[in-house]
Scaffold this motif. Structure first.
Motif, mmCIF file in Angstrom:
data_model
loop_
_atom_site.group_PDB
_atom_site.id
_atom_site.type_symbol
_atom_site.label_atom_id
_atom_site.label_comp_id
_atom_site.label_asym_id
_atom_site.label_seq_id
_atom_site.Cartn_x
_atom_site.Cartn_y
_atom_site.Cartn_z
ATOM 1 N N ASP A 189 2.855 6.570 -3.580
ATOM 2 C CA ASP A 189 4.272 6.936 -3.544
ATOM 3 C C ASP A 189 4.717 7.379 -2.144
ATOM 4 N N PHE A 190 3.918 7.053 -1.141
ATOM 5 C CA PHE A 190 4.239 7.462 0.234
ATOM 6 C C PHE A 190 5.559 6.824 0.673
ATOM 7 N N ASP A 191 6.463 7.643 1.225
ATOM 8 C CA ASP A 191 7.796 7.144 1.587
ATOM 9 C C ASP A 191 7.838 6.746 3.061
ATOM 10 N N PHE A 192 7.623 5.453 3.314
ATOM 11 C CA PHE A 192 7.630 4.988 4.708
ATOM 12 C C PHE A 192 9.016 5.108 5.326
ATOM 13 N N ASN A 193 10.052 5.020 4.482
ATOM 14 C CA ASN A 193 11.411 5.108 5.005
ATOM 15 C C ASN A 193 11.719 6.470 5.608
ATOM 16 N N ALA A 194 10.970 7.479 5.146
ATOM 17 C CA ALA A 194 11.251 8.825 5.627
ATOM 18 C C ALA A 194 10.576 9.118 6.967
ATOM 19 N N LEU A 195 9.900 8.127 7.538
ATOM 20 C CA LEU A 195 9.203 8.361 8.804
ATOM 21 C C LEU A 195 10.201 8.319 9.954
ATOM 22 N N VAL A 196 10.519 9.472 10.503
ATOM 23 C CA VAL A 196 11.447 9.519 11.626
ATOM 24 C C VAL A 196 10.719 9.040 12.879
ATOM 25 N N GLY A 197 11.361 8.156 13.628
ATOM 26 C CA GLY A 197 10.763 7.734 14.892
ATOM 27 C C GLY A 197 10.272 6.295 14.864
ATOM 28 N N LEU A 198 10.081 5.727 13.657
ATOM 29 C CA LEU A 198 9.645 4.325 13.598
ATOM 30 C C LEU A 198 10.859 3.401 13.629
ATOM 31 N N ASP A 228 1.248 -11.859 -6.079
ATOM 32 C CA ASP A 228 1.025 -11.462 -4.684
ATOM 33 C C ASP A 228 0.030 -10.299 -4.680
ATOM 34 N N PRO A 229 -1.177 -10.532 -4.126
ATOM 35 C CA PRO A 229 -2.213 -9.492 -4.251
ATOM 36 C C PRO A 229 -1.878 -8.213 -3.483
ATOM 37 N N ARG A 230 -0.791 -8.239 -2.712
ATOM 38 C CA ARG A 230 -0.402 -6.989 -2.062
ATOM 39 C C ARG A 230 0.157 -5.991 -3.072
ATOM 40 N N SER A 231 0.338 -6.435 -4.323
ATOM 41 C CA SER A 231 0.742 -5.485 -5.366
ATOM 42 C C SER A 231 -0.447 -4.709 -5.901
ATOM 43 N N LEU A 232 -1.665 -5.019 -5.376
ATOM 44 C CA LEU A 232 -2.875 -4.401 -5.921
ATOM 45 C C LEU A 232 -3.419 -3.343 -4.977
ATOM 46 N N ASN A 233 -4.160 -2.395 -5.547
ATOM 47 C CA ASN A 233 -4.893 -1.462 -4.703
ATOM 48 C C ASN A 233 -6.312 -2.000 -4.485
ATOM 49 N N LEU A 234 -7.121 -1.244 -3.767
ATOM 50 C CA LEU A 234 -8.461 -1.737 -3.418
ATOM 51 C C LEU A 234 -9.389 -1.812 -4.627
ATOM 52 N N GLN A 235 -8.945 -1.283 -5.753
ATOM 53 C CA GLN A 235 -9.743 -1.407 -6.980
ATOM 54 C C GLN A 235 -9.299 -2.623 -7.775
ATOM 55 N N LEU A 236 -8.353 -3.388 -7.214
ATOM 56 C CA LEU A 236 -7.730 -4.536 -7.855
ATOM 57 C C LEU A 236 -6.912 -4.140 -9.072
ATOM 58 N N GLY A 237 -6.487 -2.880 -9.101
ATOM 59 C CA GLY A 237 -5.548 -2.422 -10.113
ATOM 60 C C GLY A 237 -4.130 -2.685 -9.631
ATOM 61 N N VAL A 238 -3.230 -3.032 -10.579
ATOM 62 C CA VAL A 238 -1.832 -3.230 -10.198
ATOM 63 C C VAL A 238 -1.243 -1.848 -9.902
ATOM 64 N N LYS A 239 -0.695 -1.694 -8.677
ATOM 65 C CA LYS A 239 -0.237 -0.365 -8.269
ATOM 66 C C LYS A 239 0.817 0.193 -9.220
ATOM 67 N N LEU A 275 6.272 -2.019 6.642
ATOM 68 C CA LEU A 275 5.397 -1.091 5.924
ATOM 69 C C LEU A 275 5.800 -1.001 4.455
ATOM 70 N N VAL A 276 7.103 -0.978 4.215
ATOM 71 C CA VAL A 276 7.587 -0.904 2.841
ATOM 72 C C VAL A 276 7.174 -2.175 2.091
ATOM 73 N N GLN A 277 7.277 -3.305 2.781
ATOM 74 C CA GLN A 277 6.942 -4.581 2.139
ATOM 75 C C GLN A 277 5.446 -4.661 1.828
ATOM 76 N N PHE A 278 4.598 -4.317 2.805
ATOM 77 C CA PHE A 278 3.156 -4.512 2.631
ATOM 78 C C PHE A 278 2.462 -3.334 1.961
ATOM 79 N N ARG A 279 3.114 -2.160 1.978
ATOM 80 C CA ARG A 279 2.532 -0.989 1.355
ATOM 81 C C ARG A 279 1.028 -0.858 1.600
ATOM 82 N N PRO A 280 0.617 -0.655 2.854
ATOM 83 C CA PRO A 280 -0.819 -0.498 3.124
ATOM 84 C C PRO A 280 -1.393 0.643 2.299
ATOM 85 N N THR A 281 -2.635 0.457 1.813
ATOM 86 C CA THR A 281 -3.209 1.486 0.960
ATOM 87 C C THR A 281 -4.074 2.471 1.731
#
Lengths: 625, 427
Positions: A567-576, A347-358, A584-590
């Motif tokens: 390592d951004f913690d989307f779960n810690a976003l209060v209000g979403l 699943d290429p969503r495991s990659l960053n924009l450099q095509l490195g595996v996150k 967000l956790v699933q897709f981990r936007p870069t």
């Protein structure tokens, strides 16, 4: 800095691997390409053609970065056609039939002659690990190569299974073995994997085809090549044949549907909708009584013909029957039966924009392993992965492409933010800024970037700079003077009489105005080289649209540059809402632009994410201080 | 960079309404509307003029970039708090080059990007998101439920089809797709244009009469909903009687509630029923009530509301003249508790400022107008034939993007779905 044998190891000598290895070596990184067989380098395992719509754009972009695919395709091209010749230049795509053998041998020669690049024959069976980091590869004979980074381009070899009718056998490509051990190592990384499918048609012996009854499709009289450096075609030019399936063909296929691997339930992988098997065509478009088949010779001294349009997973005897039902193919001999192949992709969503595996530093992926299809898509990813593997190994800044600068950027962004549901292929409609991302200006868009990062060799630099000087001069000529509507009408150019003056560059954006009319007003225009005039006319045609898109481009660029840490913690976003958090956790936007495309995202929620990124940065700075 | 603007105060009738502008064209916009830009940070009286003459007299304040709350050039128009004046000024502003209505949270975002926001203020964003999400949900529901929803779905379908046809001829030029799609694309685009134009013409009127919030009165049959409506409206708007189920359809009465323009909906009594006609009425009541901005659940003492209420809704016990008075109890007959009820409604509606009322309808109209402009150009280009096809496609893309708030996101996958289901692609 630990000792490594080399900077970069590239696994695989397909289109992604060749481009990755060449790019890495051009940056000055010591590079090893490991391939099963030296003659496997640059093999076209599917149809013998390069380019097309969207794909031709990718090849031009690779070339603009001084890559190999465009130049080799020009050497191997035996029929060149510019698709959409009668439409606007933004949607024109260069395409060529390639001589398989020339492509293979020229690619091998090119890589062998590339400084910093060494080719090693062998099978990579495992990675060397340094904690969670990939630090090299282990070959089947037990030899190990330590490297700063590794680019993996397995194509269809990861747990590849070939289907012909009810027969299945493991294999990455006809006649090659699949990489099972490596697949197990990949499993251990816990990446999300999926399964895709692709297929090929039976290959025919051209000497047994009755060409005399078939339509011919010749190439363009004035071939348009891929590389900005190429001047003329090199191989002998040929024509393709066209024939059609008929009711009888469809009847044979319908009667034997149960014996097709795809329709008997043997295949779980998802195939591409834009490249259906002949079984699919007959079932899904039952009302059509005939489908086109392009008969594409695989080379000038090769009898093999690729019948484009009838890929299949039916048993061999059925393939023979239906092929023989087609006009011109009544007595043709099948050299190699068609087959479907299933393979694993990450699943290429495991990659960053450099095509490195996150989650696995040091490991880069390119090509079909990322869920794409096509030589051009693979090569373009090879470019991205190769450049970044080298940059990372040499401890330099990464190279990222964006949706506003290239099709390469569009593809990498699509893959890493949306993932794939079928093999991903490039189309021009995927690029929202396609009026500015054109095949004709790929060098203007990307060669300066390439010079900045150091992957453009002196010869191309010189040629590019000379061209830019001429373009600059030409633009000055066209914008030096503004003309009143009256002055323009003298040259037969109709402009609305609104009192405003227009430069010749403005005037060229009018639909009916030609260079010839402009030349009448400003004789200096005729002194410009024809290709420079053509380029200026094209630039002028889209200038207004590009200006209009500028604000969108700027906004997108700004968001693309706002990186979201791994390592951004989307779960810690209060209000979403929990739903949005989960996505967000699933897709981990870069970056923020990718986050904005997550379904259900609102402007205020984006602001919140931005606020958190800023806060994290401030905290990090404070910690350092 | 766009210059953004928005009504910064709660919508509705009030002493003052403040419209804020931020961005590089903030001052030039003031110059366009008020004739001149007042000195920095000095509240100055100016006439606000639009294309139709003087709109209002306003206090105008300007702040310099780097010394404003967003960090950009900022201007404030302190207008008289009338809905009509505000709507007129917003319309005028959106006609200026480089200006557009702000998205929720956008001022905050710019402040953040320019380092003008402290972390305590950032914490406040969470509330904003809650409010915005709720407003969006309600707005989407209202669009979908209403007549506009059906129209928007039609526009979406036709625009996707038109774009898909053009894209098919571009991206699959060497495939088996029709070569000349001009007639079909032209018909699709002209159809959508005509429908949009009709809607825009109608929205103007709808905006004048329907501006405001919606409050639904919900409750079991005969609990006194219609009597409450009449008491609020001060006239016999709904038929009231002692026979349960009198109000089978939804009755809407527009009124001024504590200074806010409000449409109060009297819905059919919600109860389980075997009467098919009443059952339809009950379902309609529920749907309609859920798309309103606020619900007043009217219950008999000791009863629970007939269906789940949403956060912020009011639950009120009726007939306090019979069951005795107390907190949260009203009597439509004696008027007891009505002032409290009106006050509560007002407080809650003021909290829902974002994305509702004037702004929403204003936004929709602008979206349709922008879309229409692009479609007109697209039709011309389509007529020109294949050499302008990529430009026509670009215009349709712009038109579709403009309409996004109404028809939803249309991305390349939507087009590809249409292409692959219509044409046999794959040579």
């Amino acid at each position: 800095m630990k000792h490594s044998d080399v900077d970069v190891v590239v696994i695989g000598g397909g289109h992604a691997g060749c481009e990755a290895a060449a790019a890495s070596a051009r940056l000055g990184a010591r590079t090893i390409l490991v391939t099963l067989k030296r003659d496997g380098i640059g093999v076209m395992s599917c149809n013998p053609a390069i380019g097309g719509l969207g794909k031709g754009h990718l090849v031009r972009e690779i070339d603009a970065l001084d890559g190999v695919m465009g130049r080799i395709a020009d050497l191997a091209g035996i029929q060149f056609r510019l698709l959409n010749r009668r439409k606007g230049p933004a949607v024109q795509g260069p395409r060529a039939q390639a001589d398989r053998k020339i492509y293979r041998t020229e690619m091998l020669a090119e890589l062998e002659a590339t400084p910093n690049l060494q080719i090693v024959e062998g099978e990579v069976v495992d990675f060397r690990m340094d904690g969670v980091r990939v630090s090299g590869v282990v070959l089947a004979d037990g030899a190990a190569i330590d490297a700063g980074s590794v680019v993996l381009t397995t194509g269809t070899f990861l747990r590849g299974v070939i289907h012909i009718g009810d027969q299945t056998k493991p294999g990455g490509r006809m006649g090659d073995k699949p990489s099972v051990r490596l697949a197990e190592r990949m499993d251990s990384f816990g990446l999300r994997m999926g399964r895709l499918k692709t297929g090929t048609p039976p290959r025919l012996d051209g000497r047994t085809i009755d060409w005399s009854v078939l339509e011919q499709q010749p190439g363009d009289a004035e071939p348009v090549l891929f590389s900005f450096l190429s001047k003329t075609v090199s191989a002998k030019q040929i024509a393709c044949g066209i024939t059609y399936t008929n009711e009888r063909t469809h009847e044979i296929i319908r009667e034997n549907l149960g014996r097709s691997a795809m329709y008997s339930g043997n295949i779980e992988g998802v195939g591409p909708r834009y490249c259906p098997s002949i079984e699919d065509k007959v079932v899904r478009f039952a009302e059509k009584t005939s489908h086109q088949i392009f008969l594409e010779p695989e080379g000038v001294d090769d009898h093999t013909v690729y019948p484009n349009g009838i890929s299949t997973s039916l048993p061999v005897d059925v393939q023979e029957d239906y092929v023989h039902s087609v006009r011109g193919l009544e007595n043709s001999v099948i050299l190699q039966p068609g087959y479907a192949i299933e393979y694993d992709y990450v699943d290429p969503r495991s990659l960053n924009l450099q095509l490195g595996v996150k989650s696995v530093p040091g490991l880069f992926l390119a090509g079909q392993i990322n869920g794409t299809t096509g030589y051009e898509e693979a090569a373009a990813q090879g470019m991205v992965a190769g450049l970044n593997a080298a940059k990372s190994a040499m401890d330099q800044d990464p190279v990222e492409f964006g949706r506003t600068d290239s099709y390469i950027g569009v593809m990498v962004d699509d893959l890493t933010s949306r993932g794939v549901t079928e093999p991903y292929r490039m189309f021009t409609s995927r690029a929202e800024f396609r009026l500015s991302l054109r095949a004709d200006n790929a060098d203007q868009r990307l060669t300066p970037l390439g010079m900045e990062i150091g992957c453009i060799r002196p010869a191309r630099q010189a040629e590019f700079q000379a061209k830019m000087e001429q373009l600059g001069f030409g633009k000055d000529v066209l914008t030096a003077k503004a003309y009143t509507p009256q002055e323009l009408s003298v040259a037969g150019i109709k402009a609305s009489n609104d009192g405003s003056k227009r430069t010749l560059f403005d005037v060229l954006s009018f639909p009916d105005v030609t260079m010839a009319e402009v030349q009448a007003l400003e004789p200096e225009v005729s002194a410009l080289a024809p290709e420079i005039r053509q380029q200026l006319a094209t630039d002028a045609l889209y200038a207004k649209y590009i200006e209009r898109q500028l604000r969108d481009v700027d906004a997108l660029k700004k968001d693309e540059h706002e990186a979201i840490p791994d390592d951004f913690d989307f779960n810690a976003l209060v209000g979403l809402s929990n739903e949005l958090k989960a996505k967000l956790v699933q897709f981990r936007p870069t970056n923020l632009a990718q986050a904005g495309r997550v379904e259900g995202m609102t402007p205020a929620a984006l602001t919140l994410i931005l606020a958190r990124i800023r806060k994290a940065k401030t905290d990090a700075r404070r910690l350092q201080a | 960079m766009d210059t953004i603007f928005a009504l910064a105060t709660a919508p509705g009738k009030a002493g003052v309404a403040i419209v804020r502008l931020s961005g590089p064209s903030a001052w030039t916009a003031i110059e366009d509307l008020c004739g001149s830009v007042p000195p920095l940070r000095v509240a100055s009286l100016r006439q606000v003029r639009g294309s139709g003459g003087v709109l209002d007299e306003a206090l105008v304040l300007v702040f310099d970039a780097g010394a404003s709350f967003t960090g950009e050039q900022v201007a404030e128009l302190q207008l008289h708090g009338s809905t009509a004046v505000v709507a007129a000024v917003l319309t005028e502003l959106s006609g200026l080059a480089g200006l557009r209505q702000a998205e929720a949270g956008e001022f905050t975002r710019r402040a953040l990007e320019n380092g003008r926001l402290d972390l305590a203020q950032v914490e406040g964003l969470a509330d904003l998101i809650d409010a915005e999400t709720e407003a969006q949900r309600r707005q989407a529901q209202r669009v979908l439920a209403g007549e506009l929803g059906a129209k928007a779905a039609g526009w979406r379908k036709d625009l996707i089809r038109a774009a898909a046809l053009l894209e098919a001829t571009i991206d699959f030029a060497d495939e088996d797709v029709p070569v000349d799609v001009t007639p079909e694309v032209r018909d699709l685009l002209s159809g959508v244009s005509a429908s949009l134009a009709a809607e825009v013409a109608g929205v103007g009127i709808a905006e004048r009469v329907r501006t405001g919030f919606e409050v639904a009165i919900v409750g079991a049959p005969n609990v006194g909903k219609s009597t409450l409506l009449n008491a609020l409206a001060g006239r016999e708007a709904a038929i009231t009687s002692d026979i349960a189920g009198t109000t089978r359809d939804v009755i809407e009465v527009r009124m001024d509630l504590g200074g806010l323009p409000v449409t109060v909906l009297d819905t059919a009594g919600v109860r389980d029923t075997l009467d098919p006609v009443e059952a339809i009425g009950v379902q309609r009541a529920k749907d309609r009530a859920l798309s309103a901005d606020l619900r007043i659940f009217l219950v008999e003492e000791g009863d629970a509301p007939p269906f789940d209420w949403l956060e912020g809704d009011l639950v009120v016990v009726s007939k306090s003249d019979v069951v005795g008075s107390g907190d949260g109890r009203i009597s439509s007959r004696t008027g007891e508790g009505l002032d409290w009820l009106v006050g509560s409604v007002r407080t809650r509606l003021e909290g829902l400022a974002a994305g509702s009322g004037v702004a929403t309808r204003h936004r929709h109209r602008l979206a349709m107008e922008r879309s229409l402009e692009r479609l007109a150009v697209a039709v011309d280009l389509v007529e020109r034939g294949s050499d302008g096809v990529e430009l026509a496609a670009e215009e349709i893309r712009s038109a579709v993007r403009a309409l996004e708030s109404l028809i939803g996101l249309v991305d390349v996958e939507s087009l590809l779905d249409d292409i692959f289901s219509s044409f046999c692609i794959g040579k």
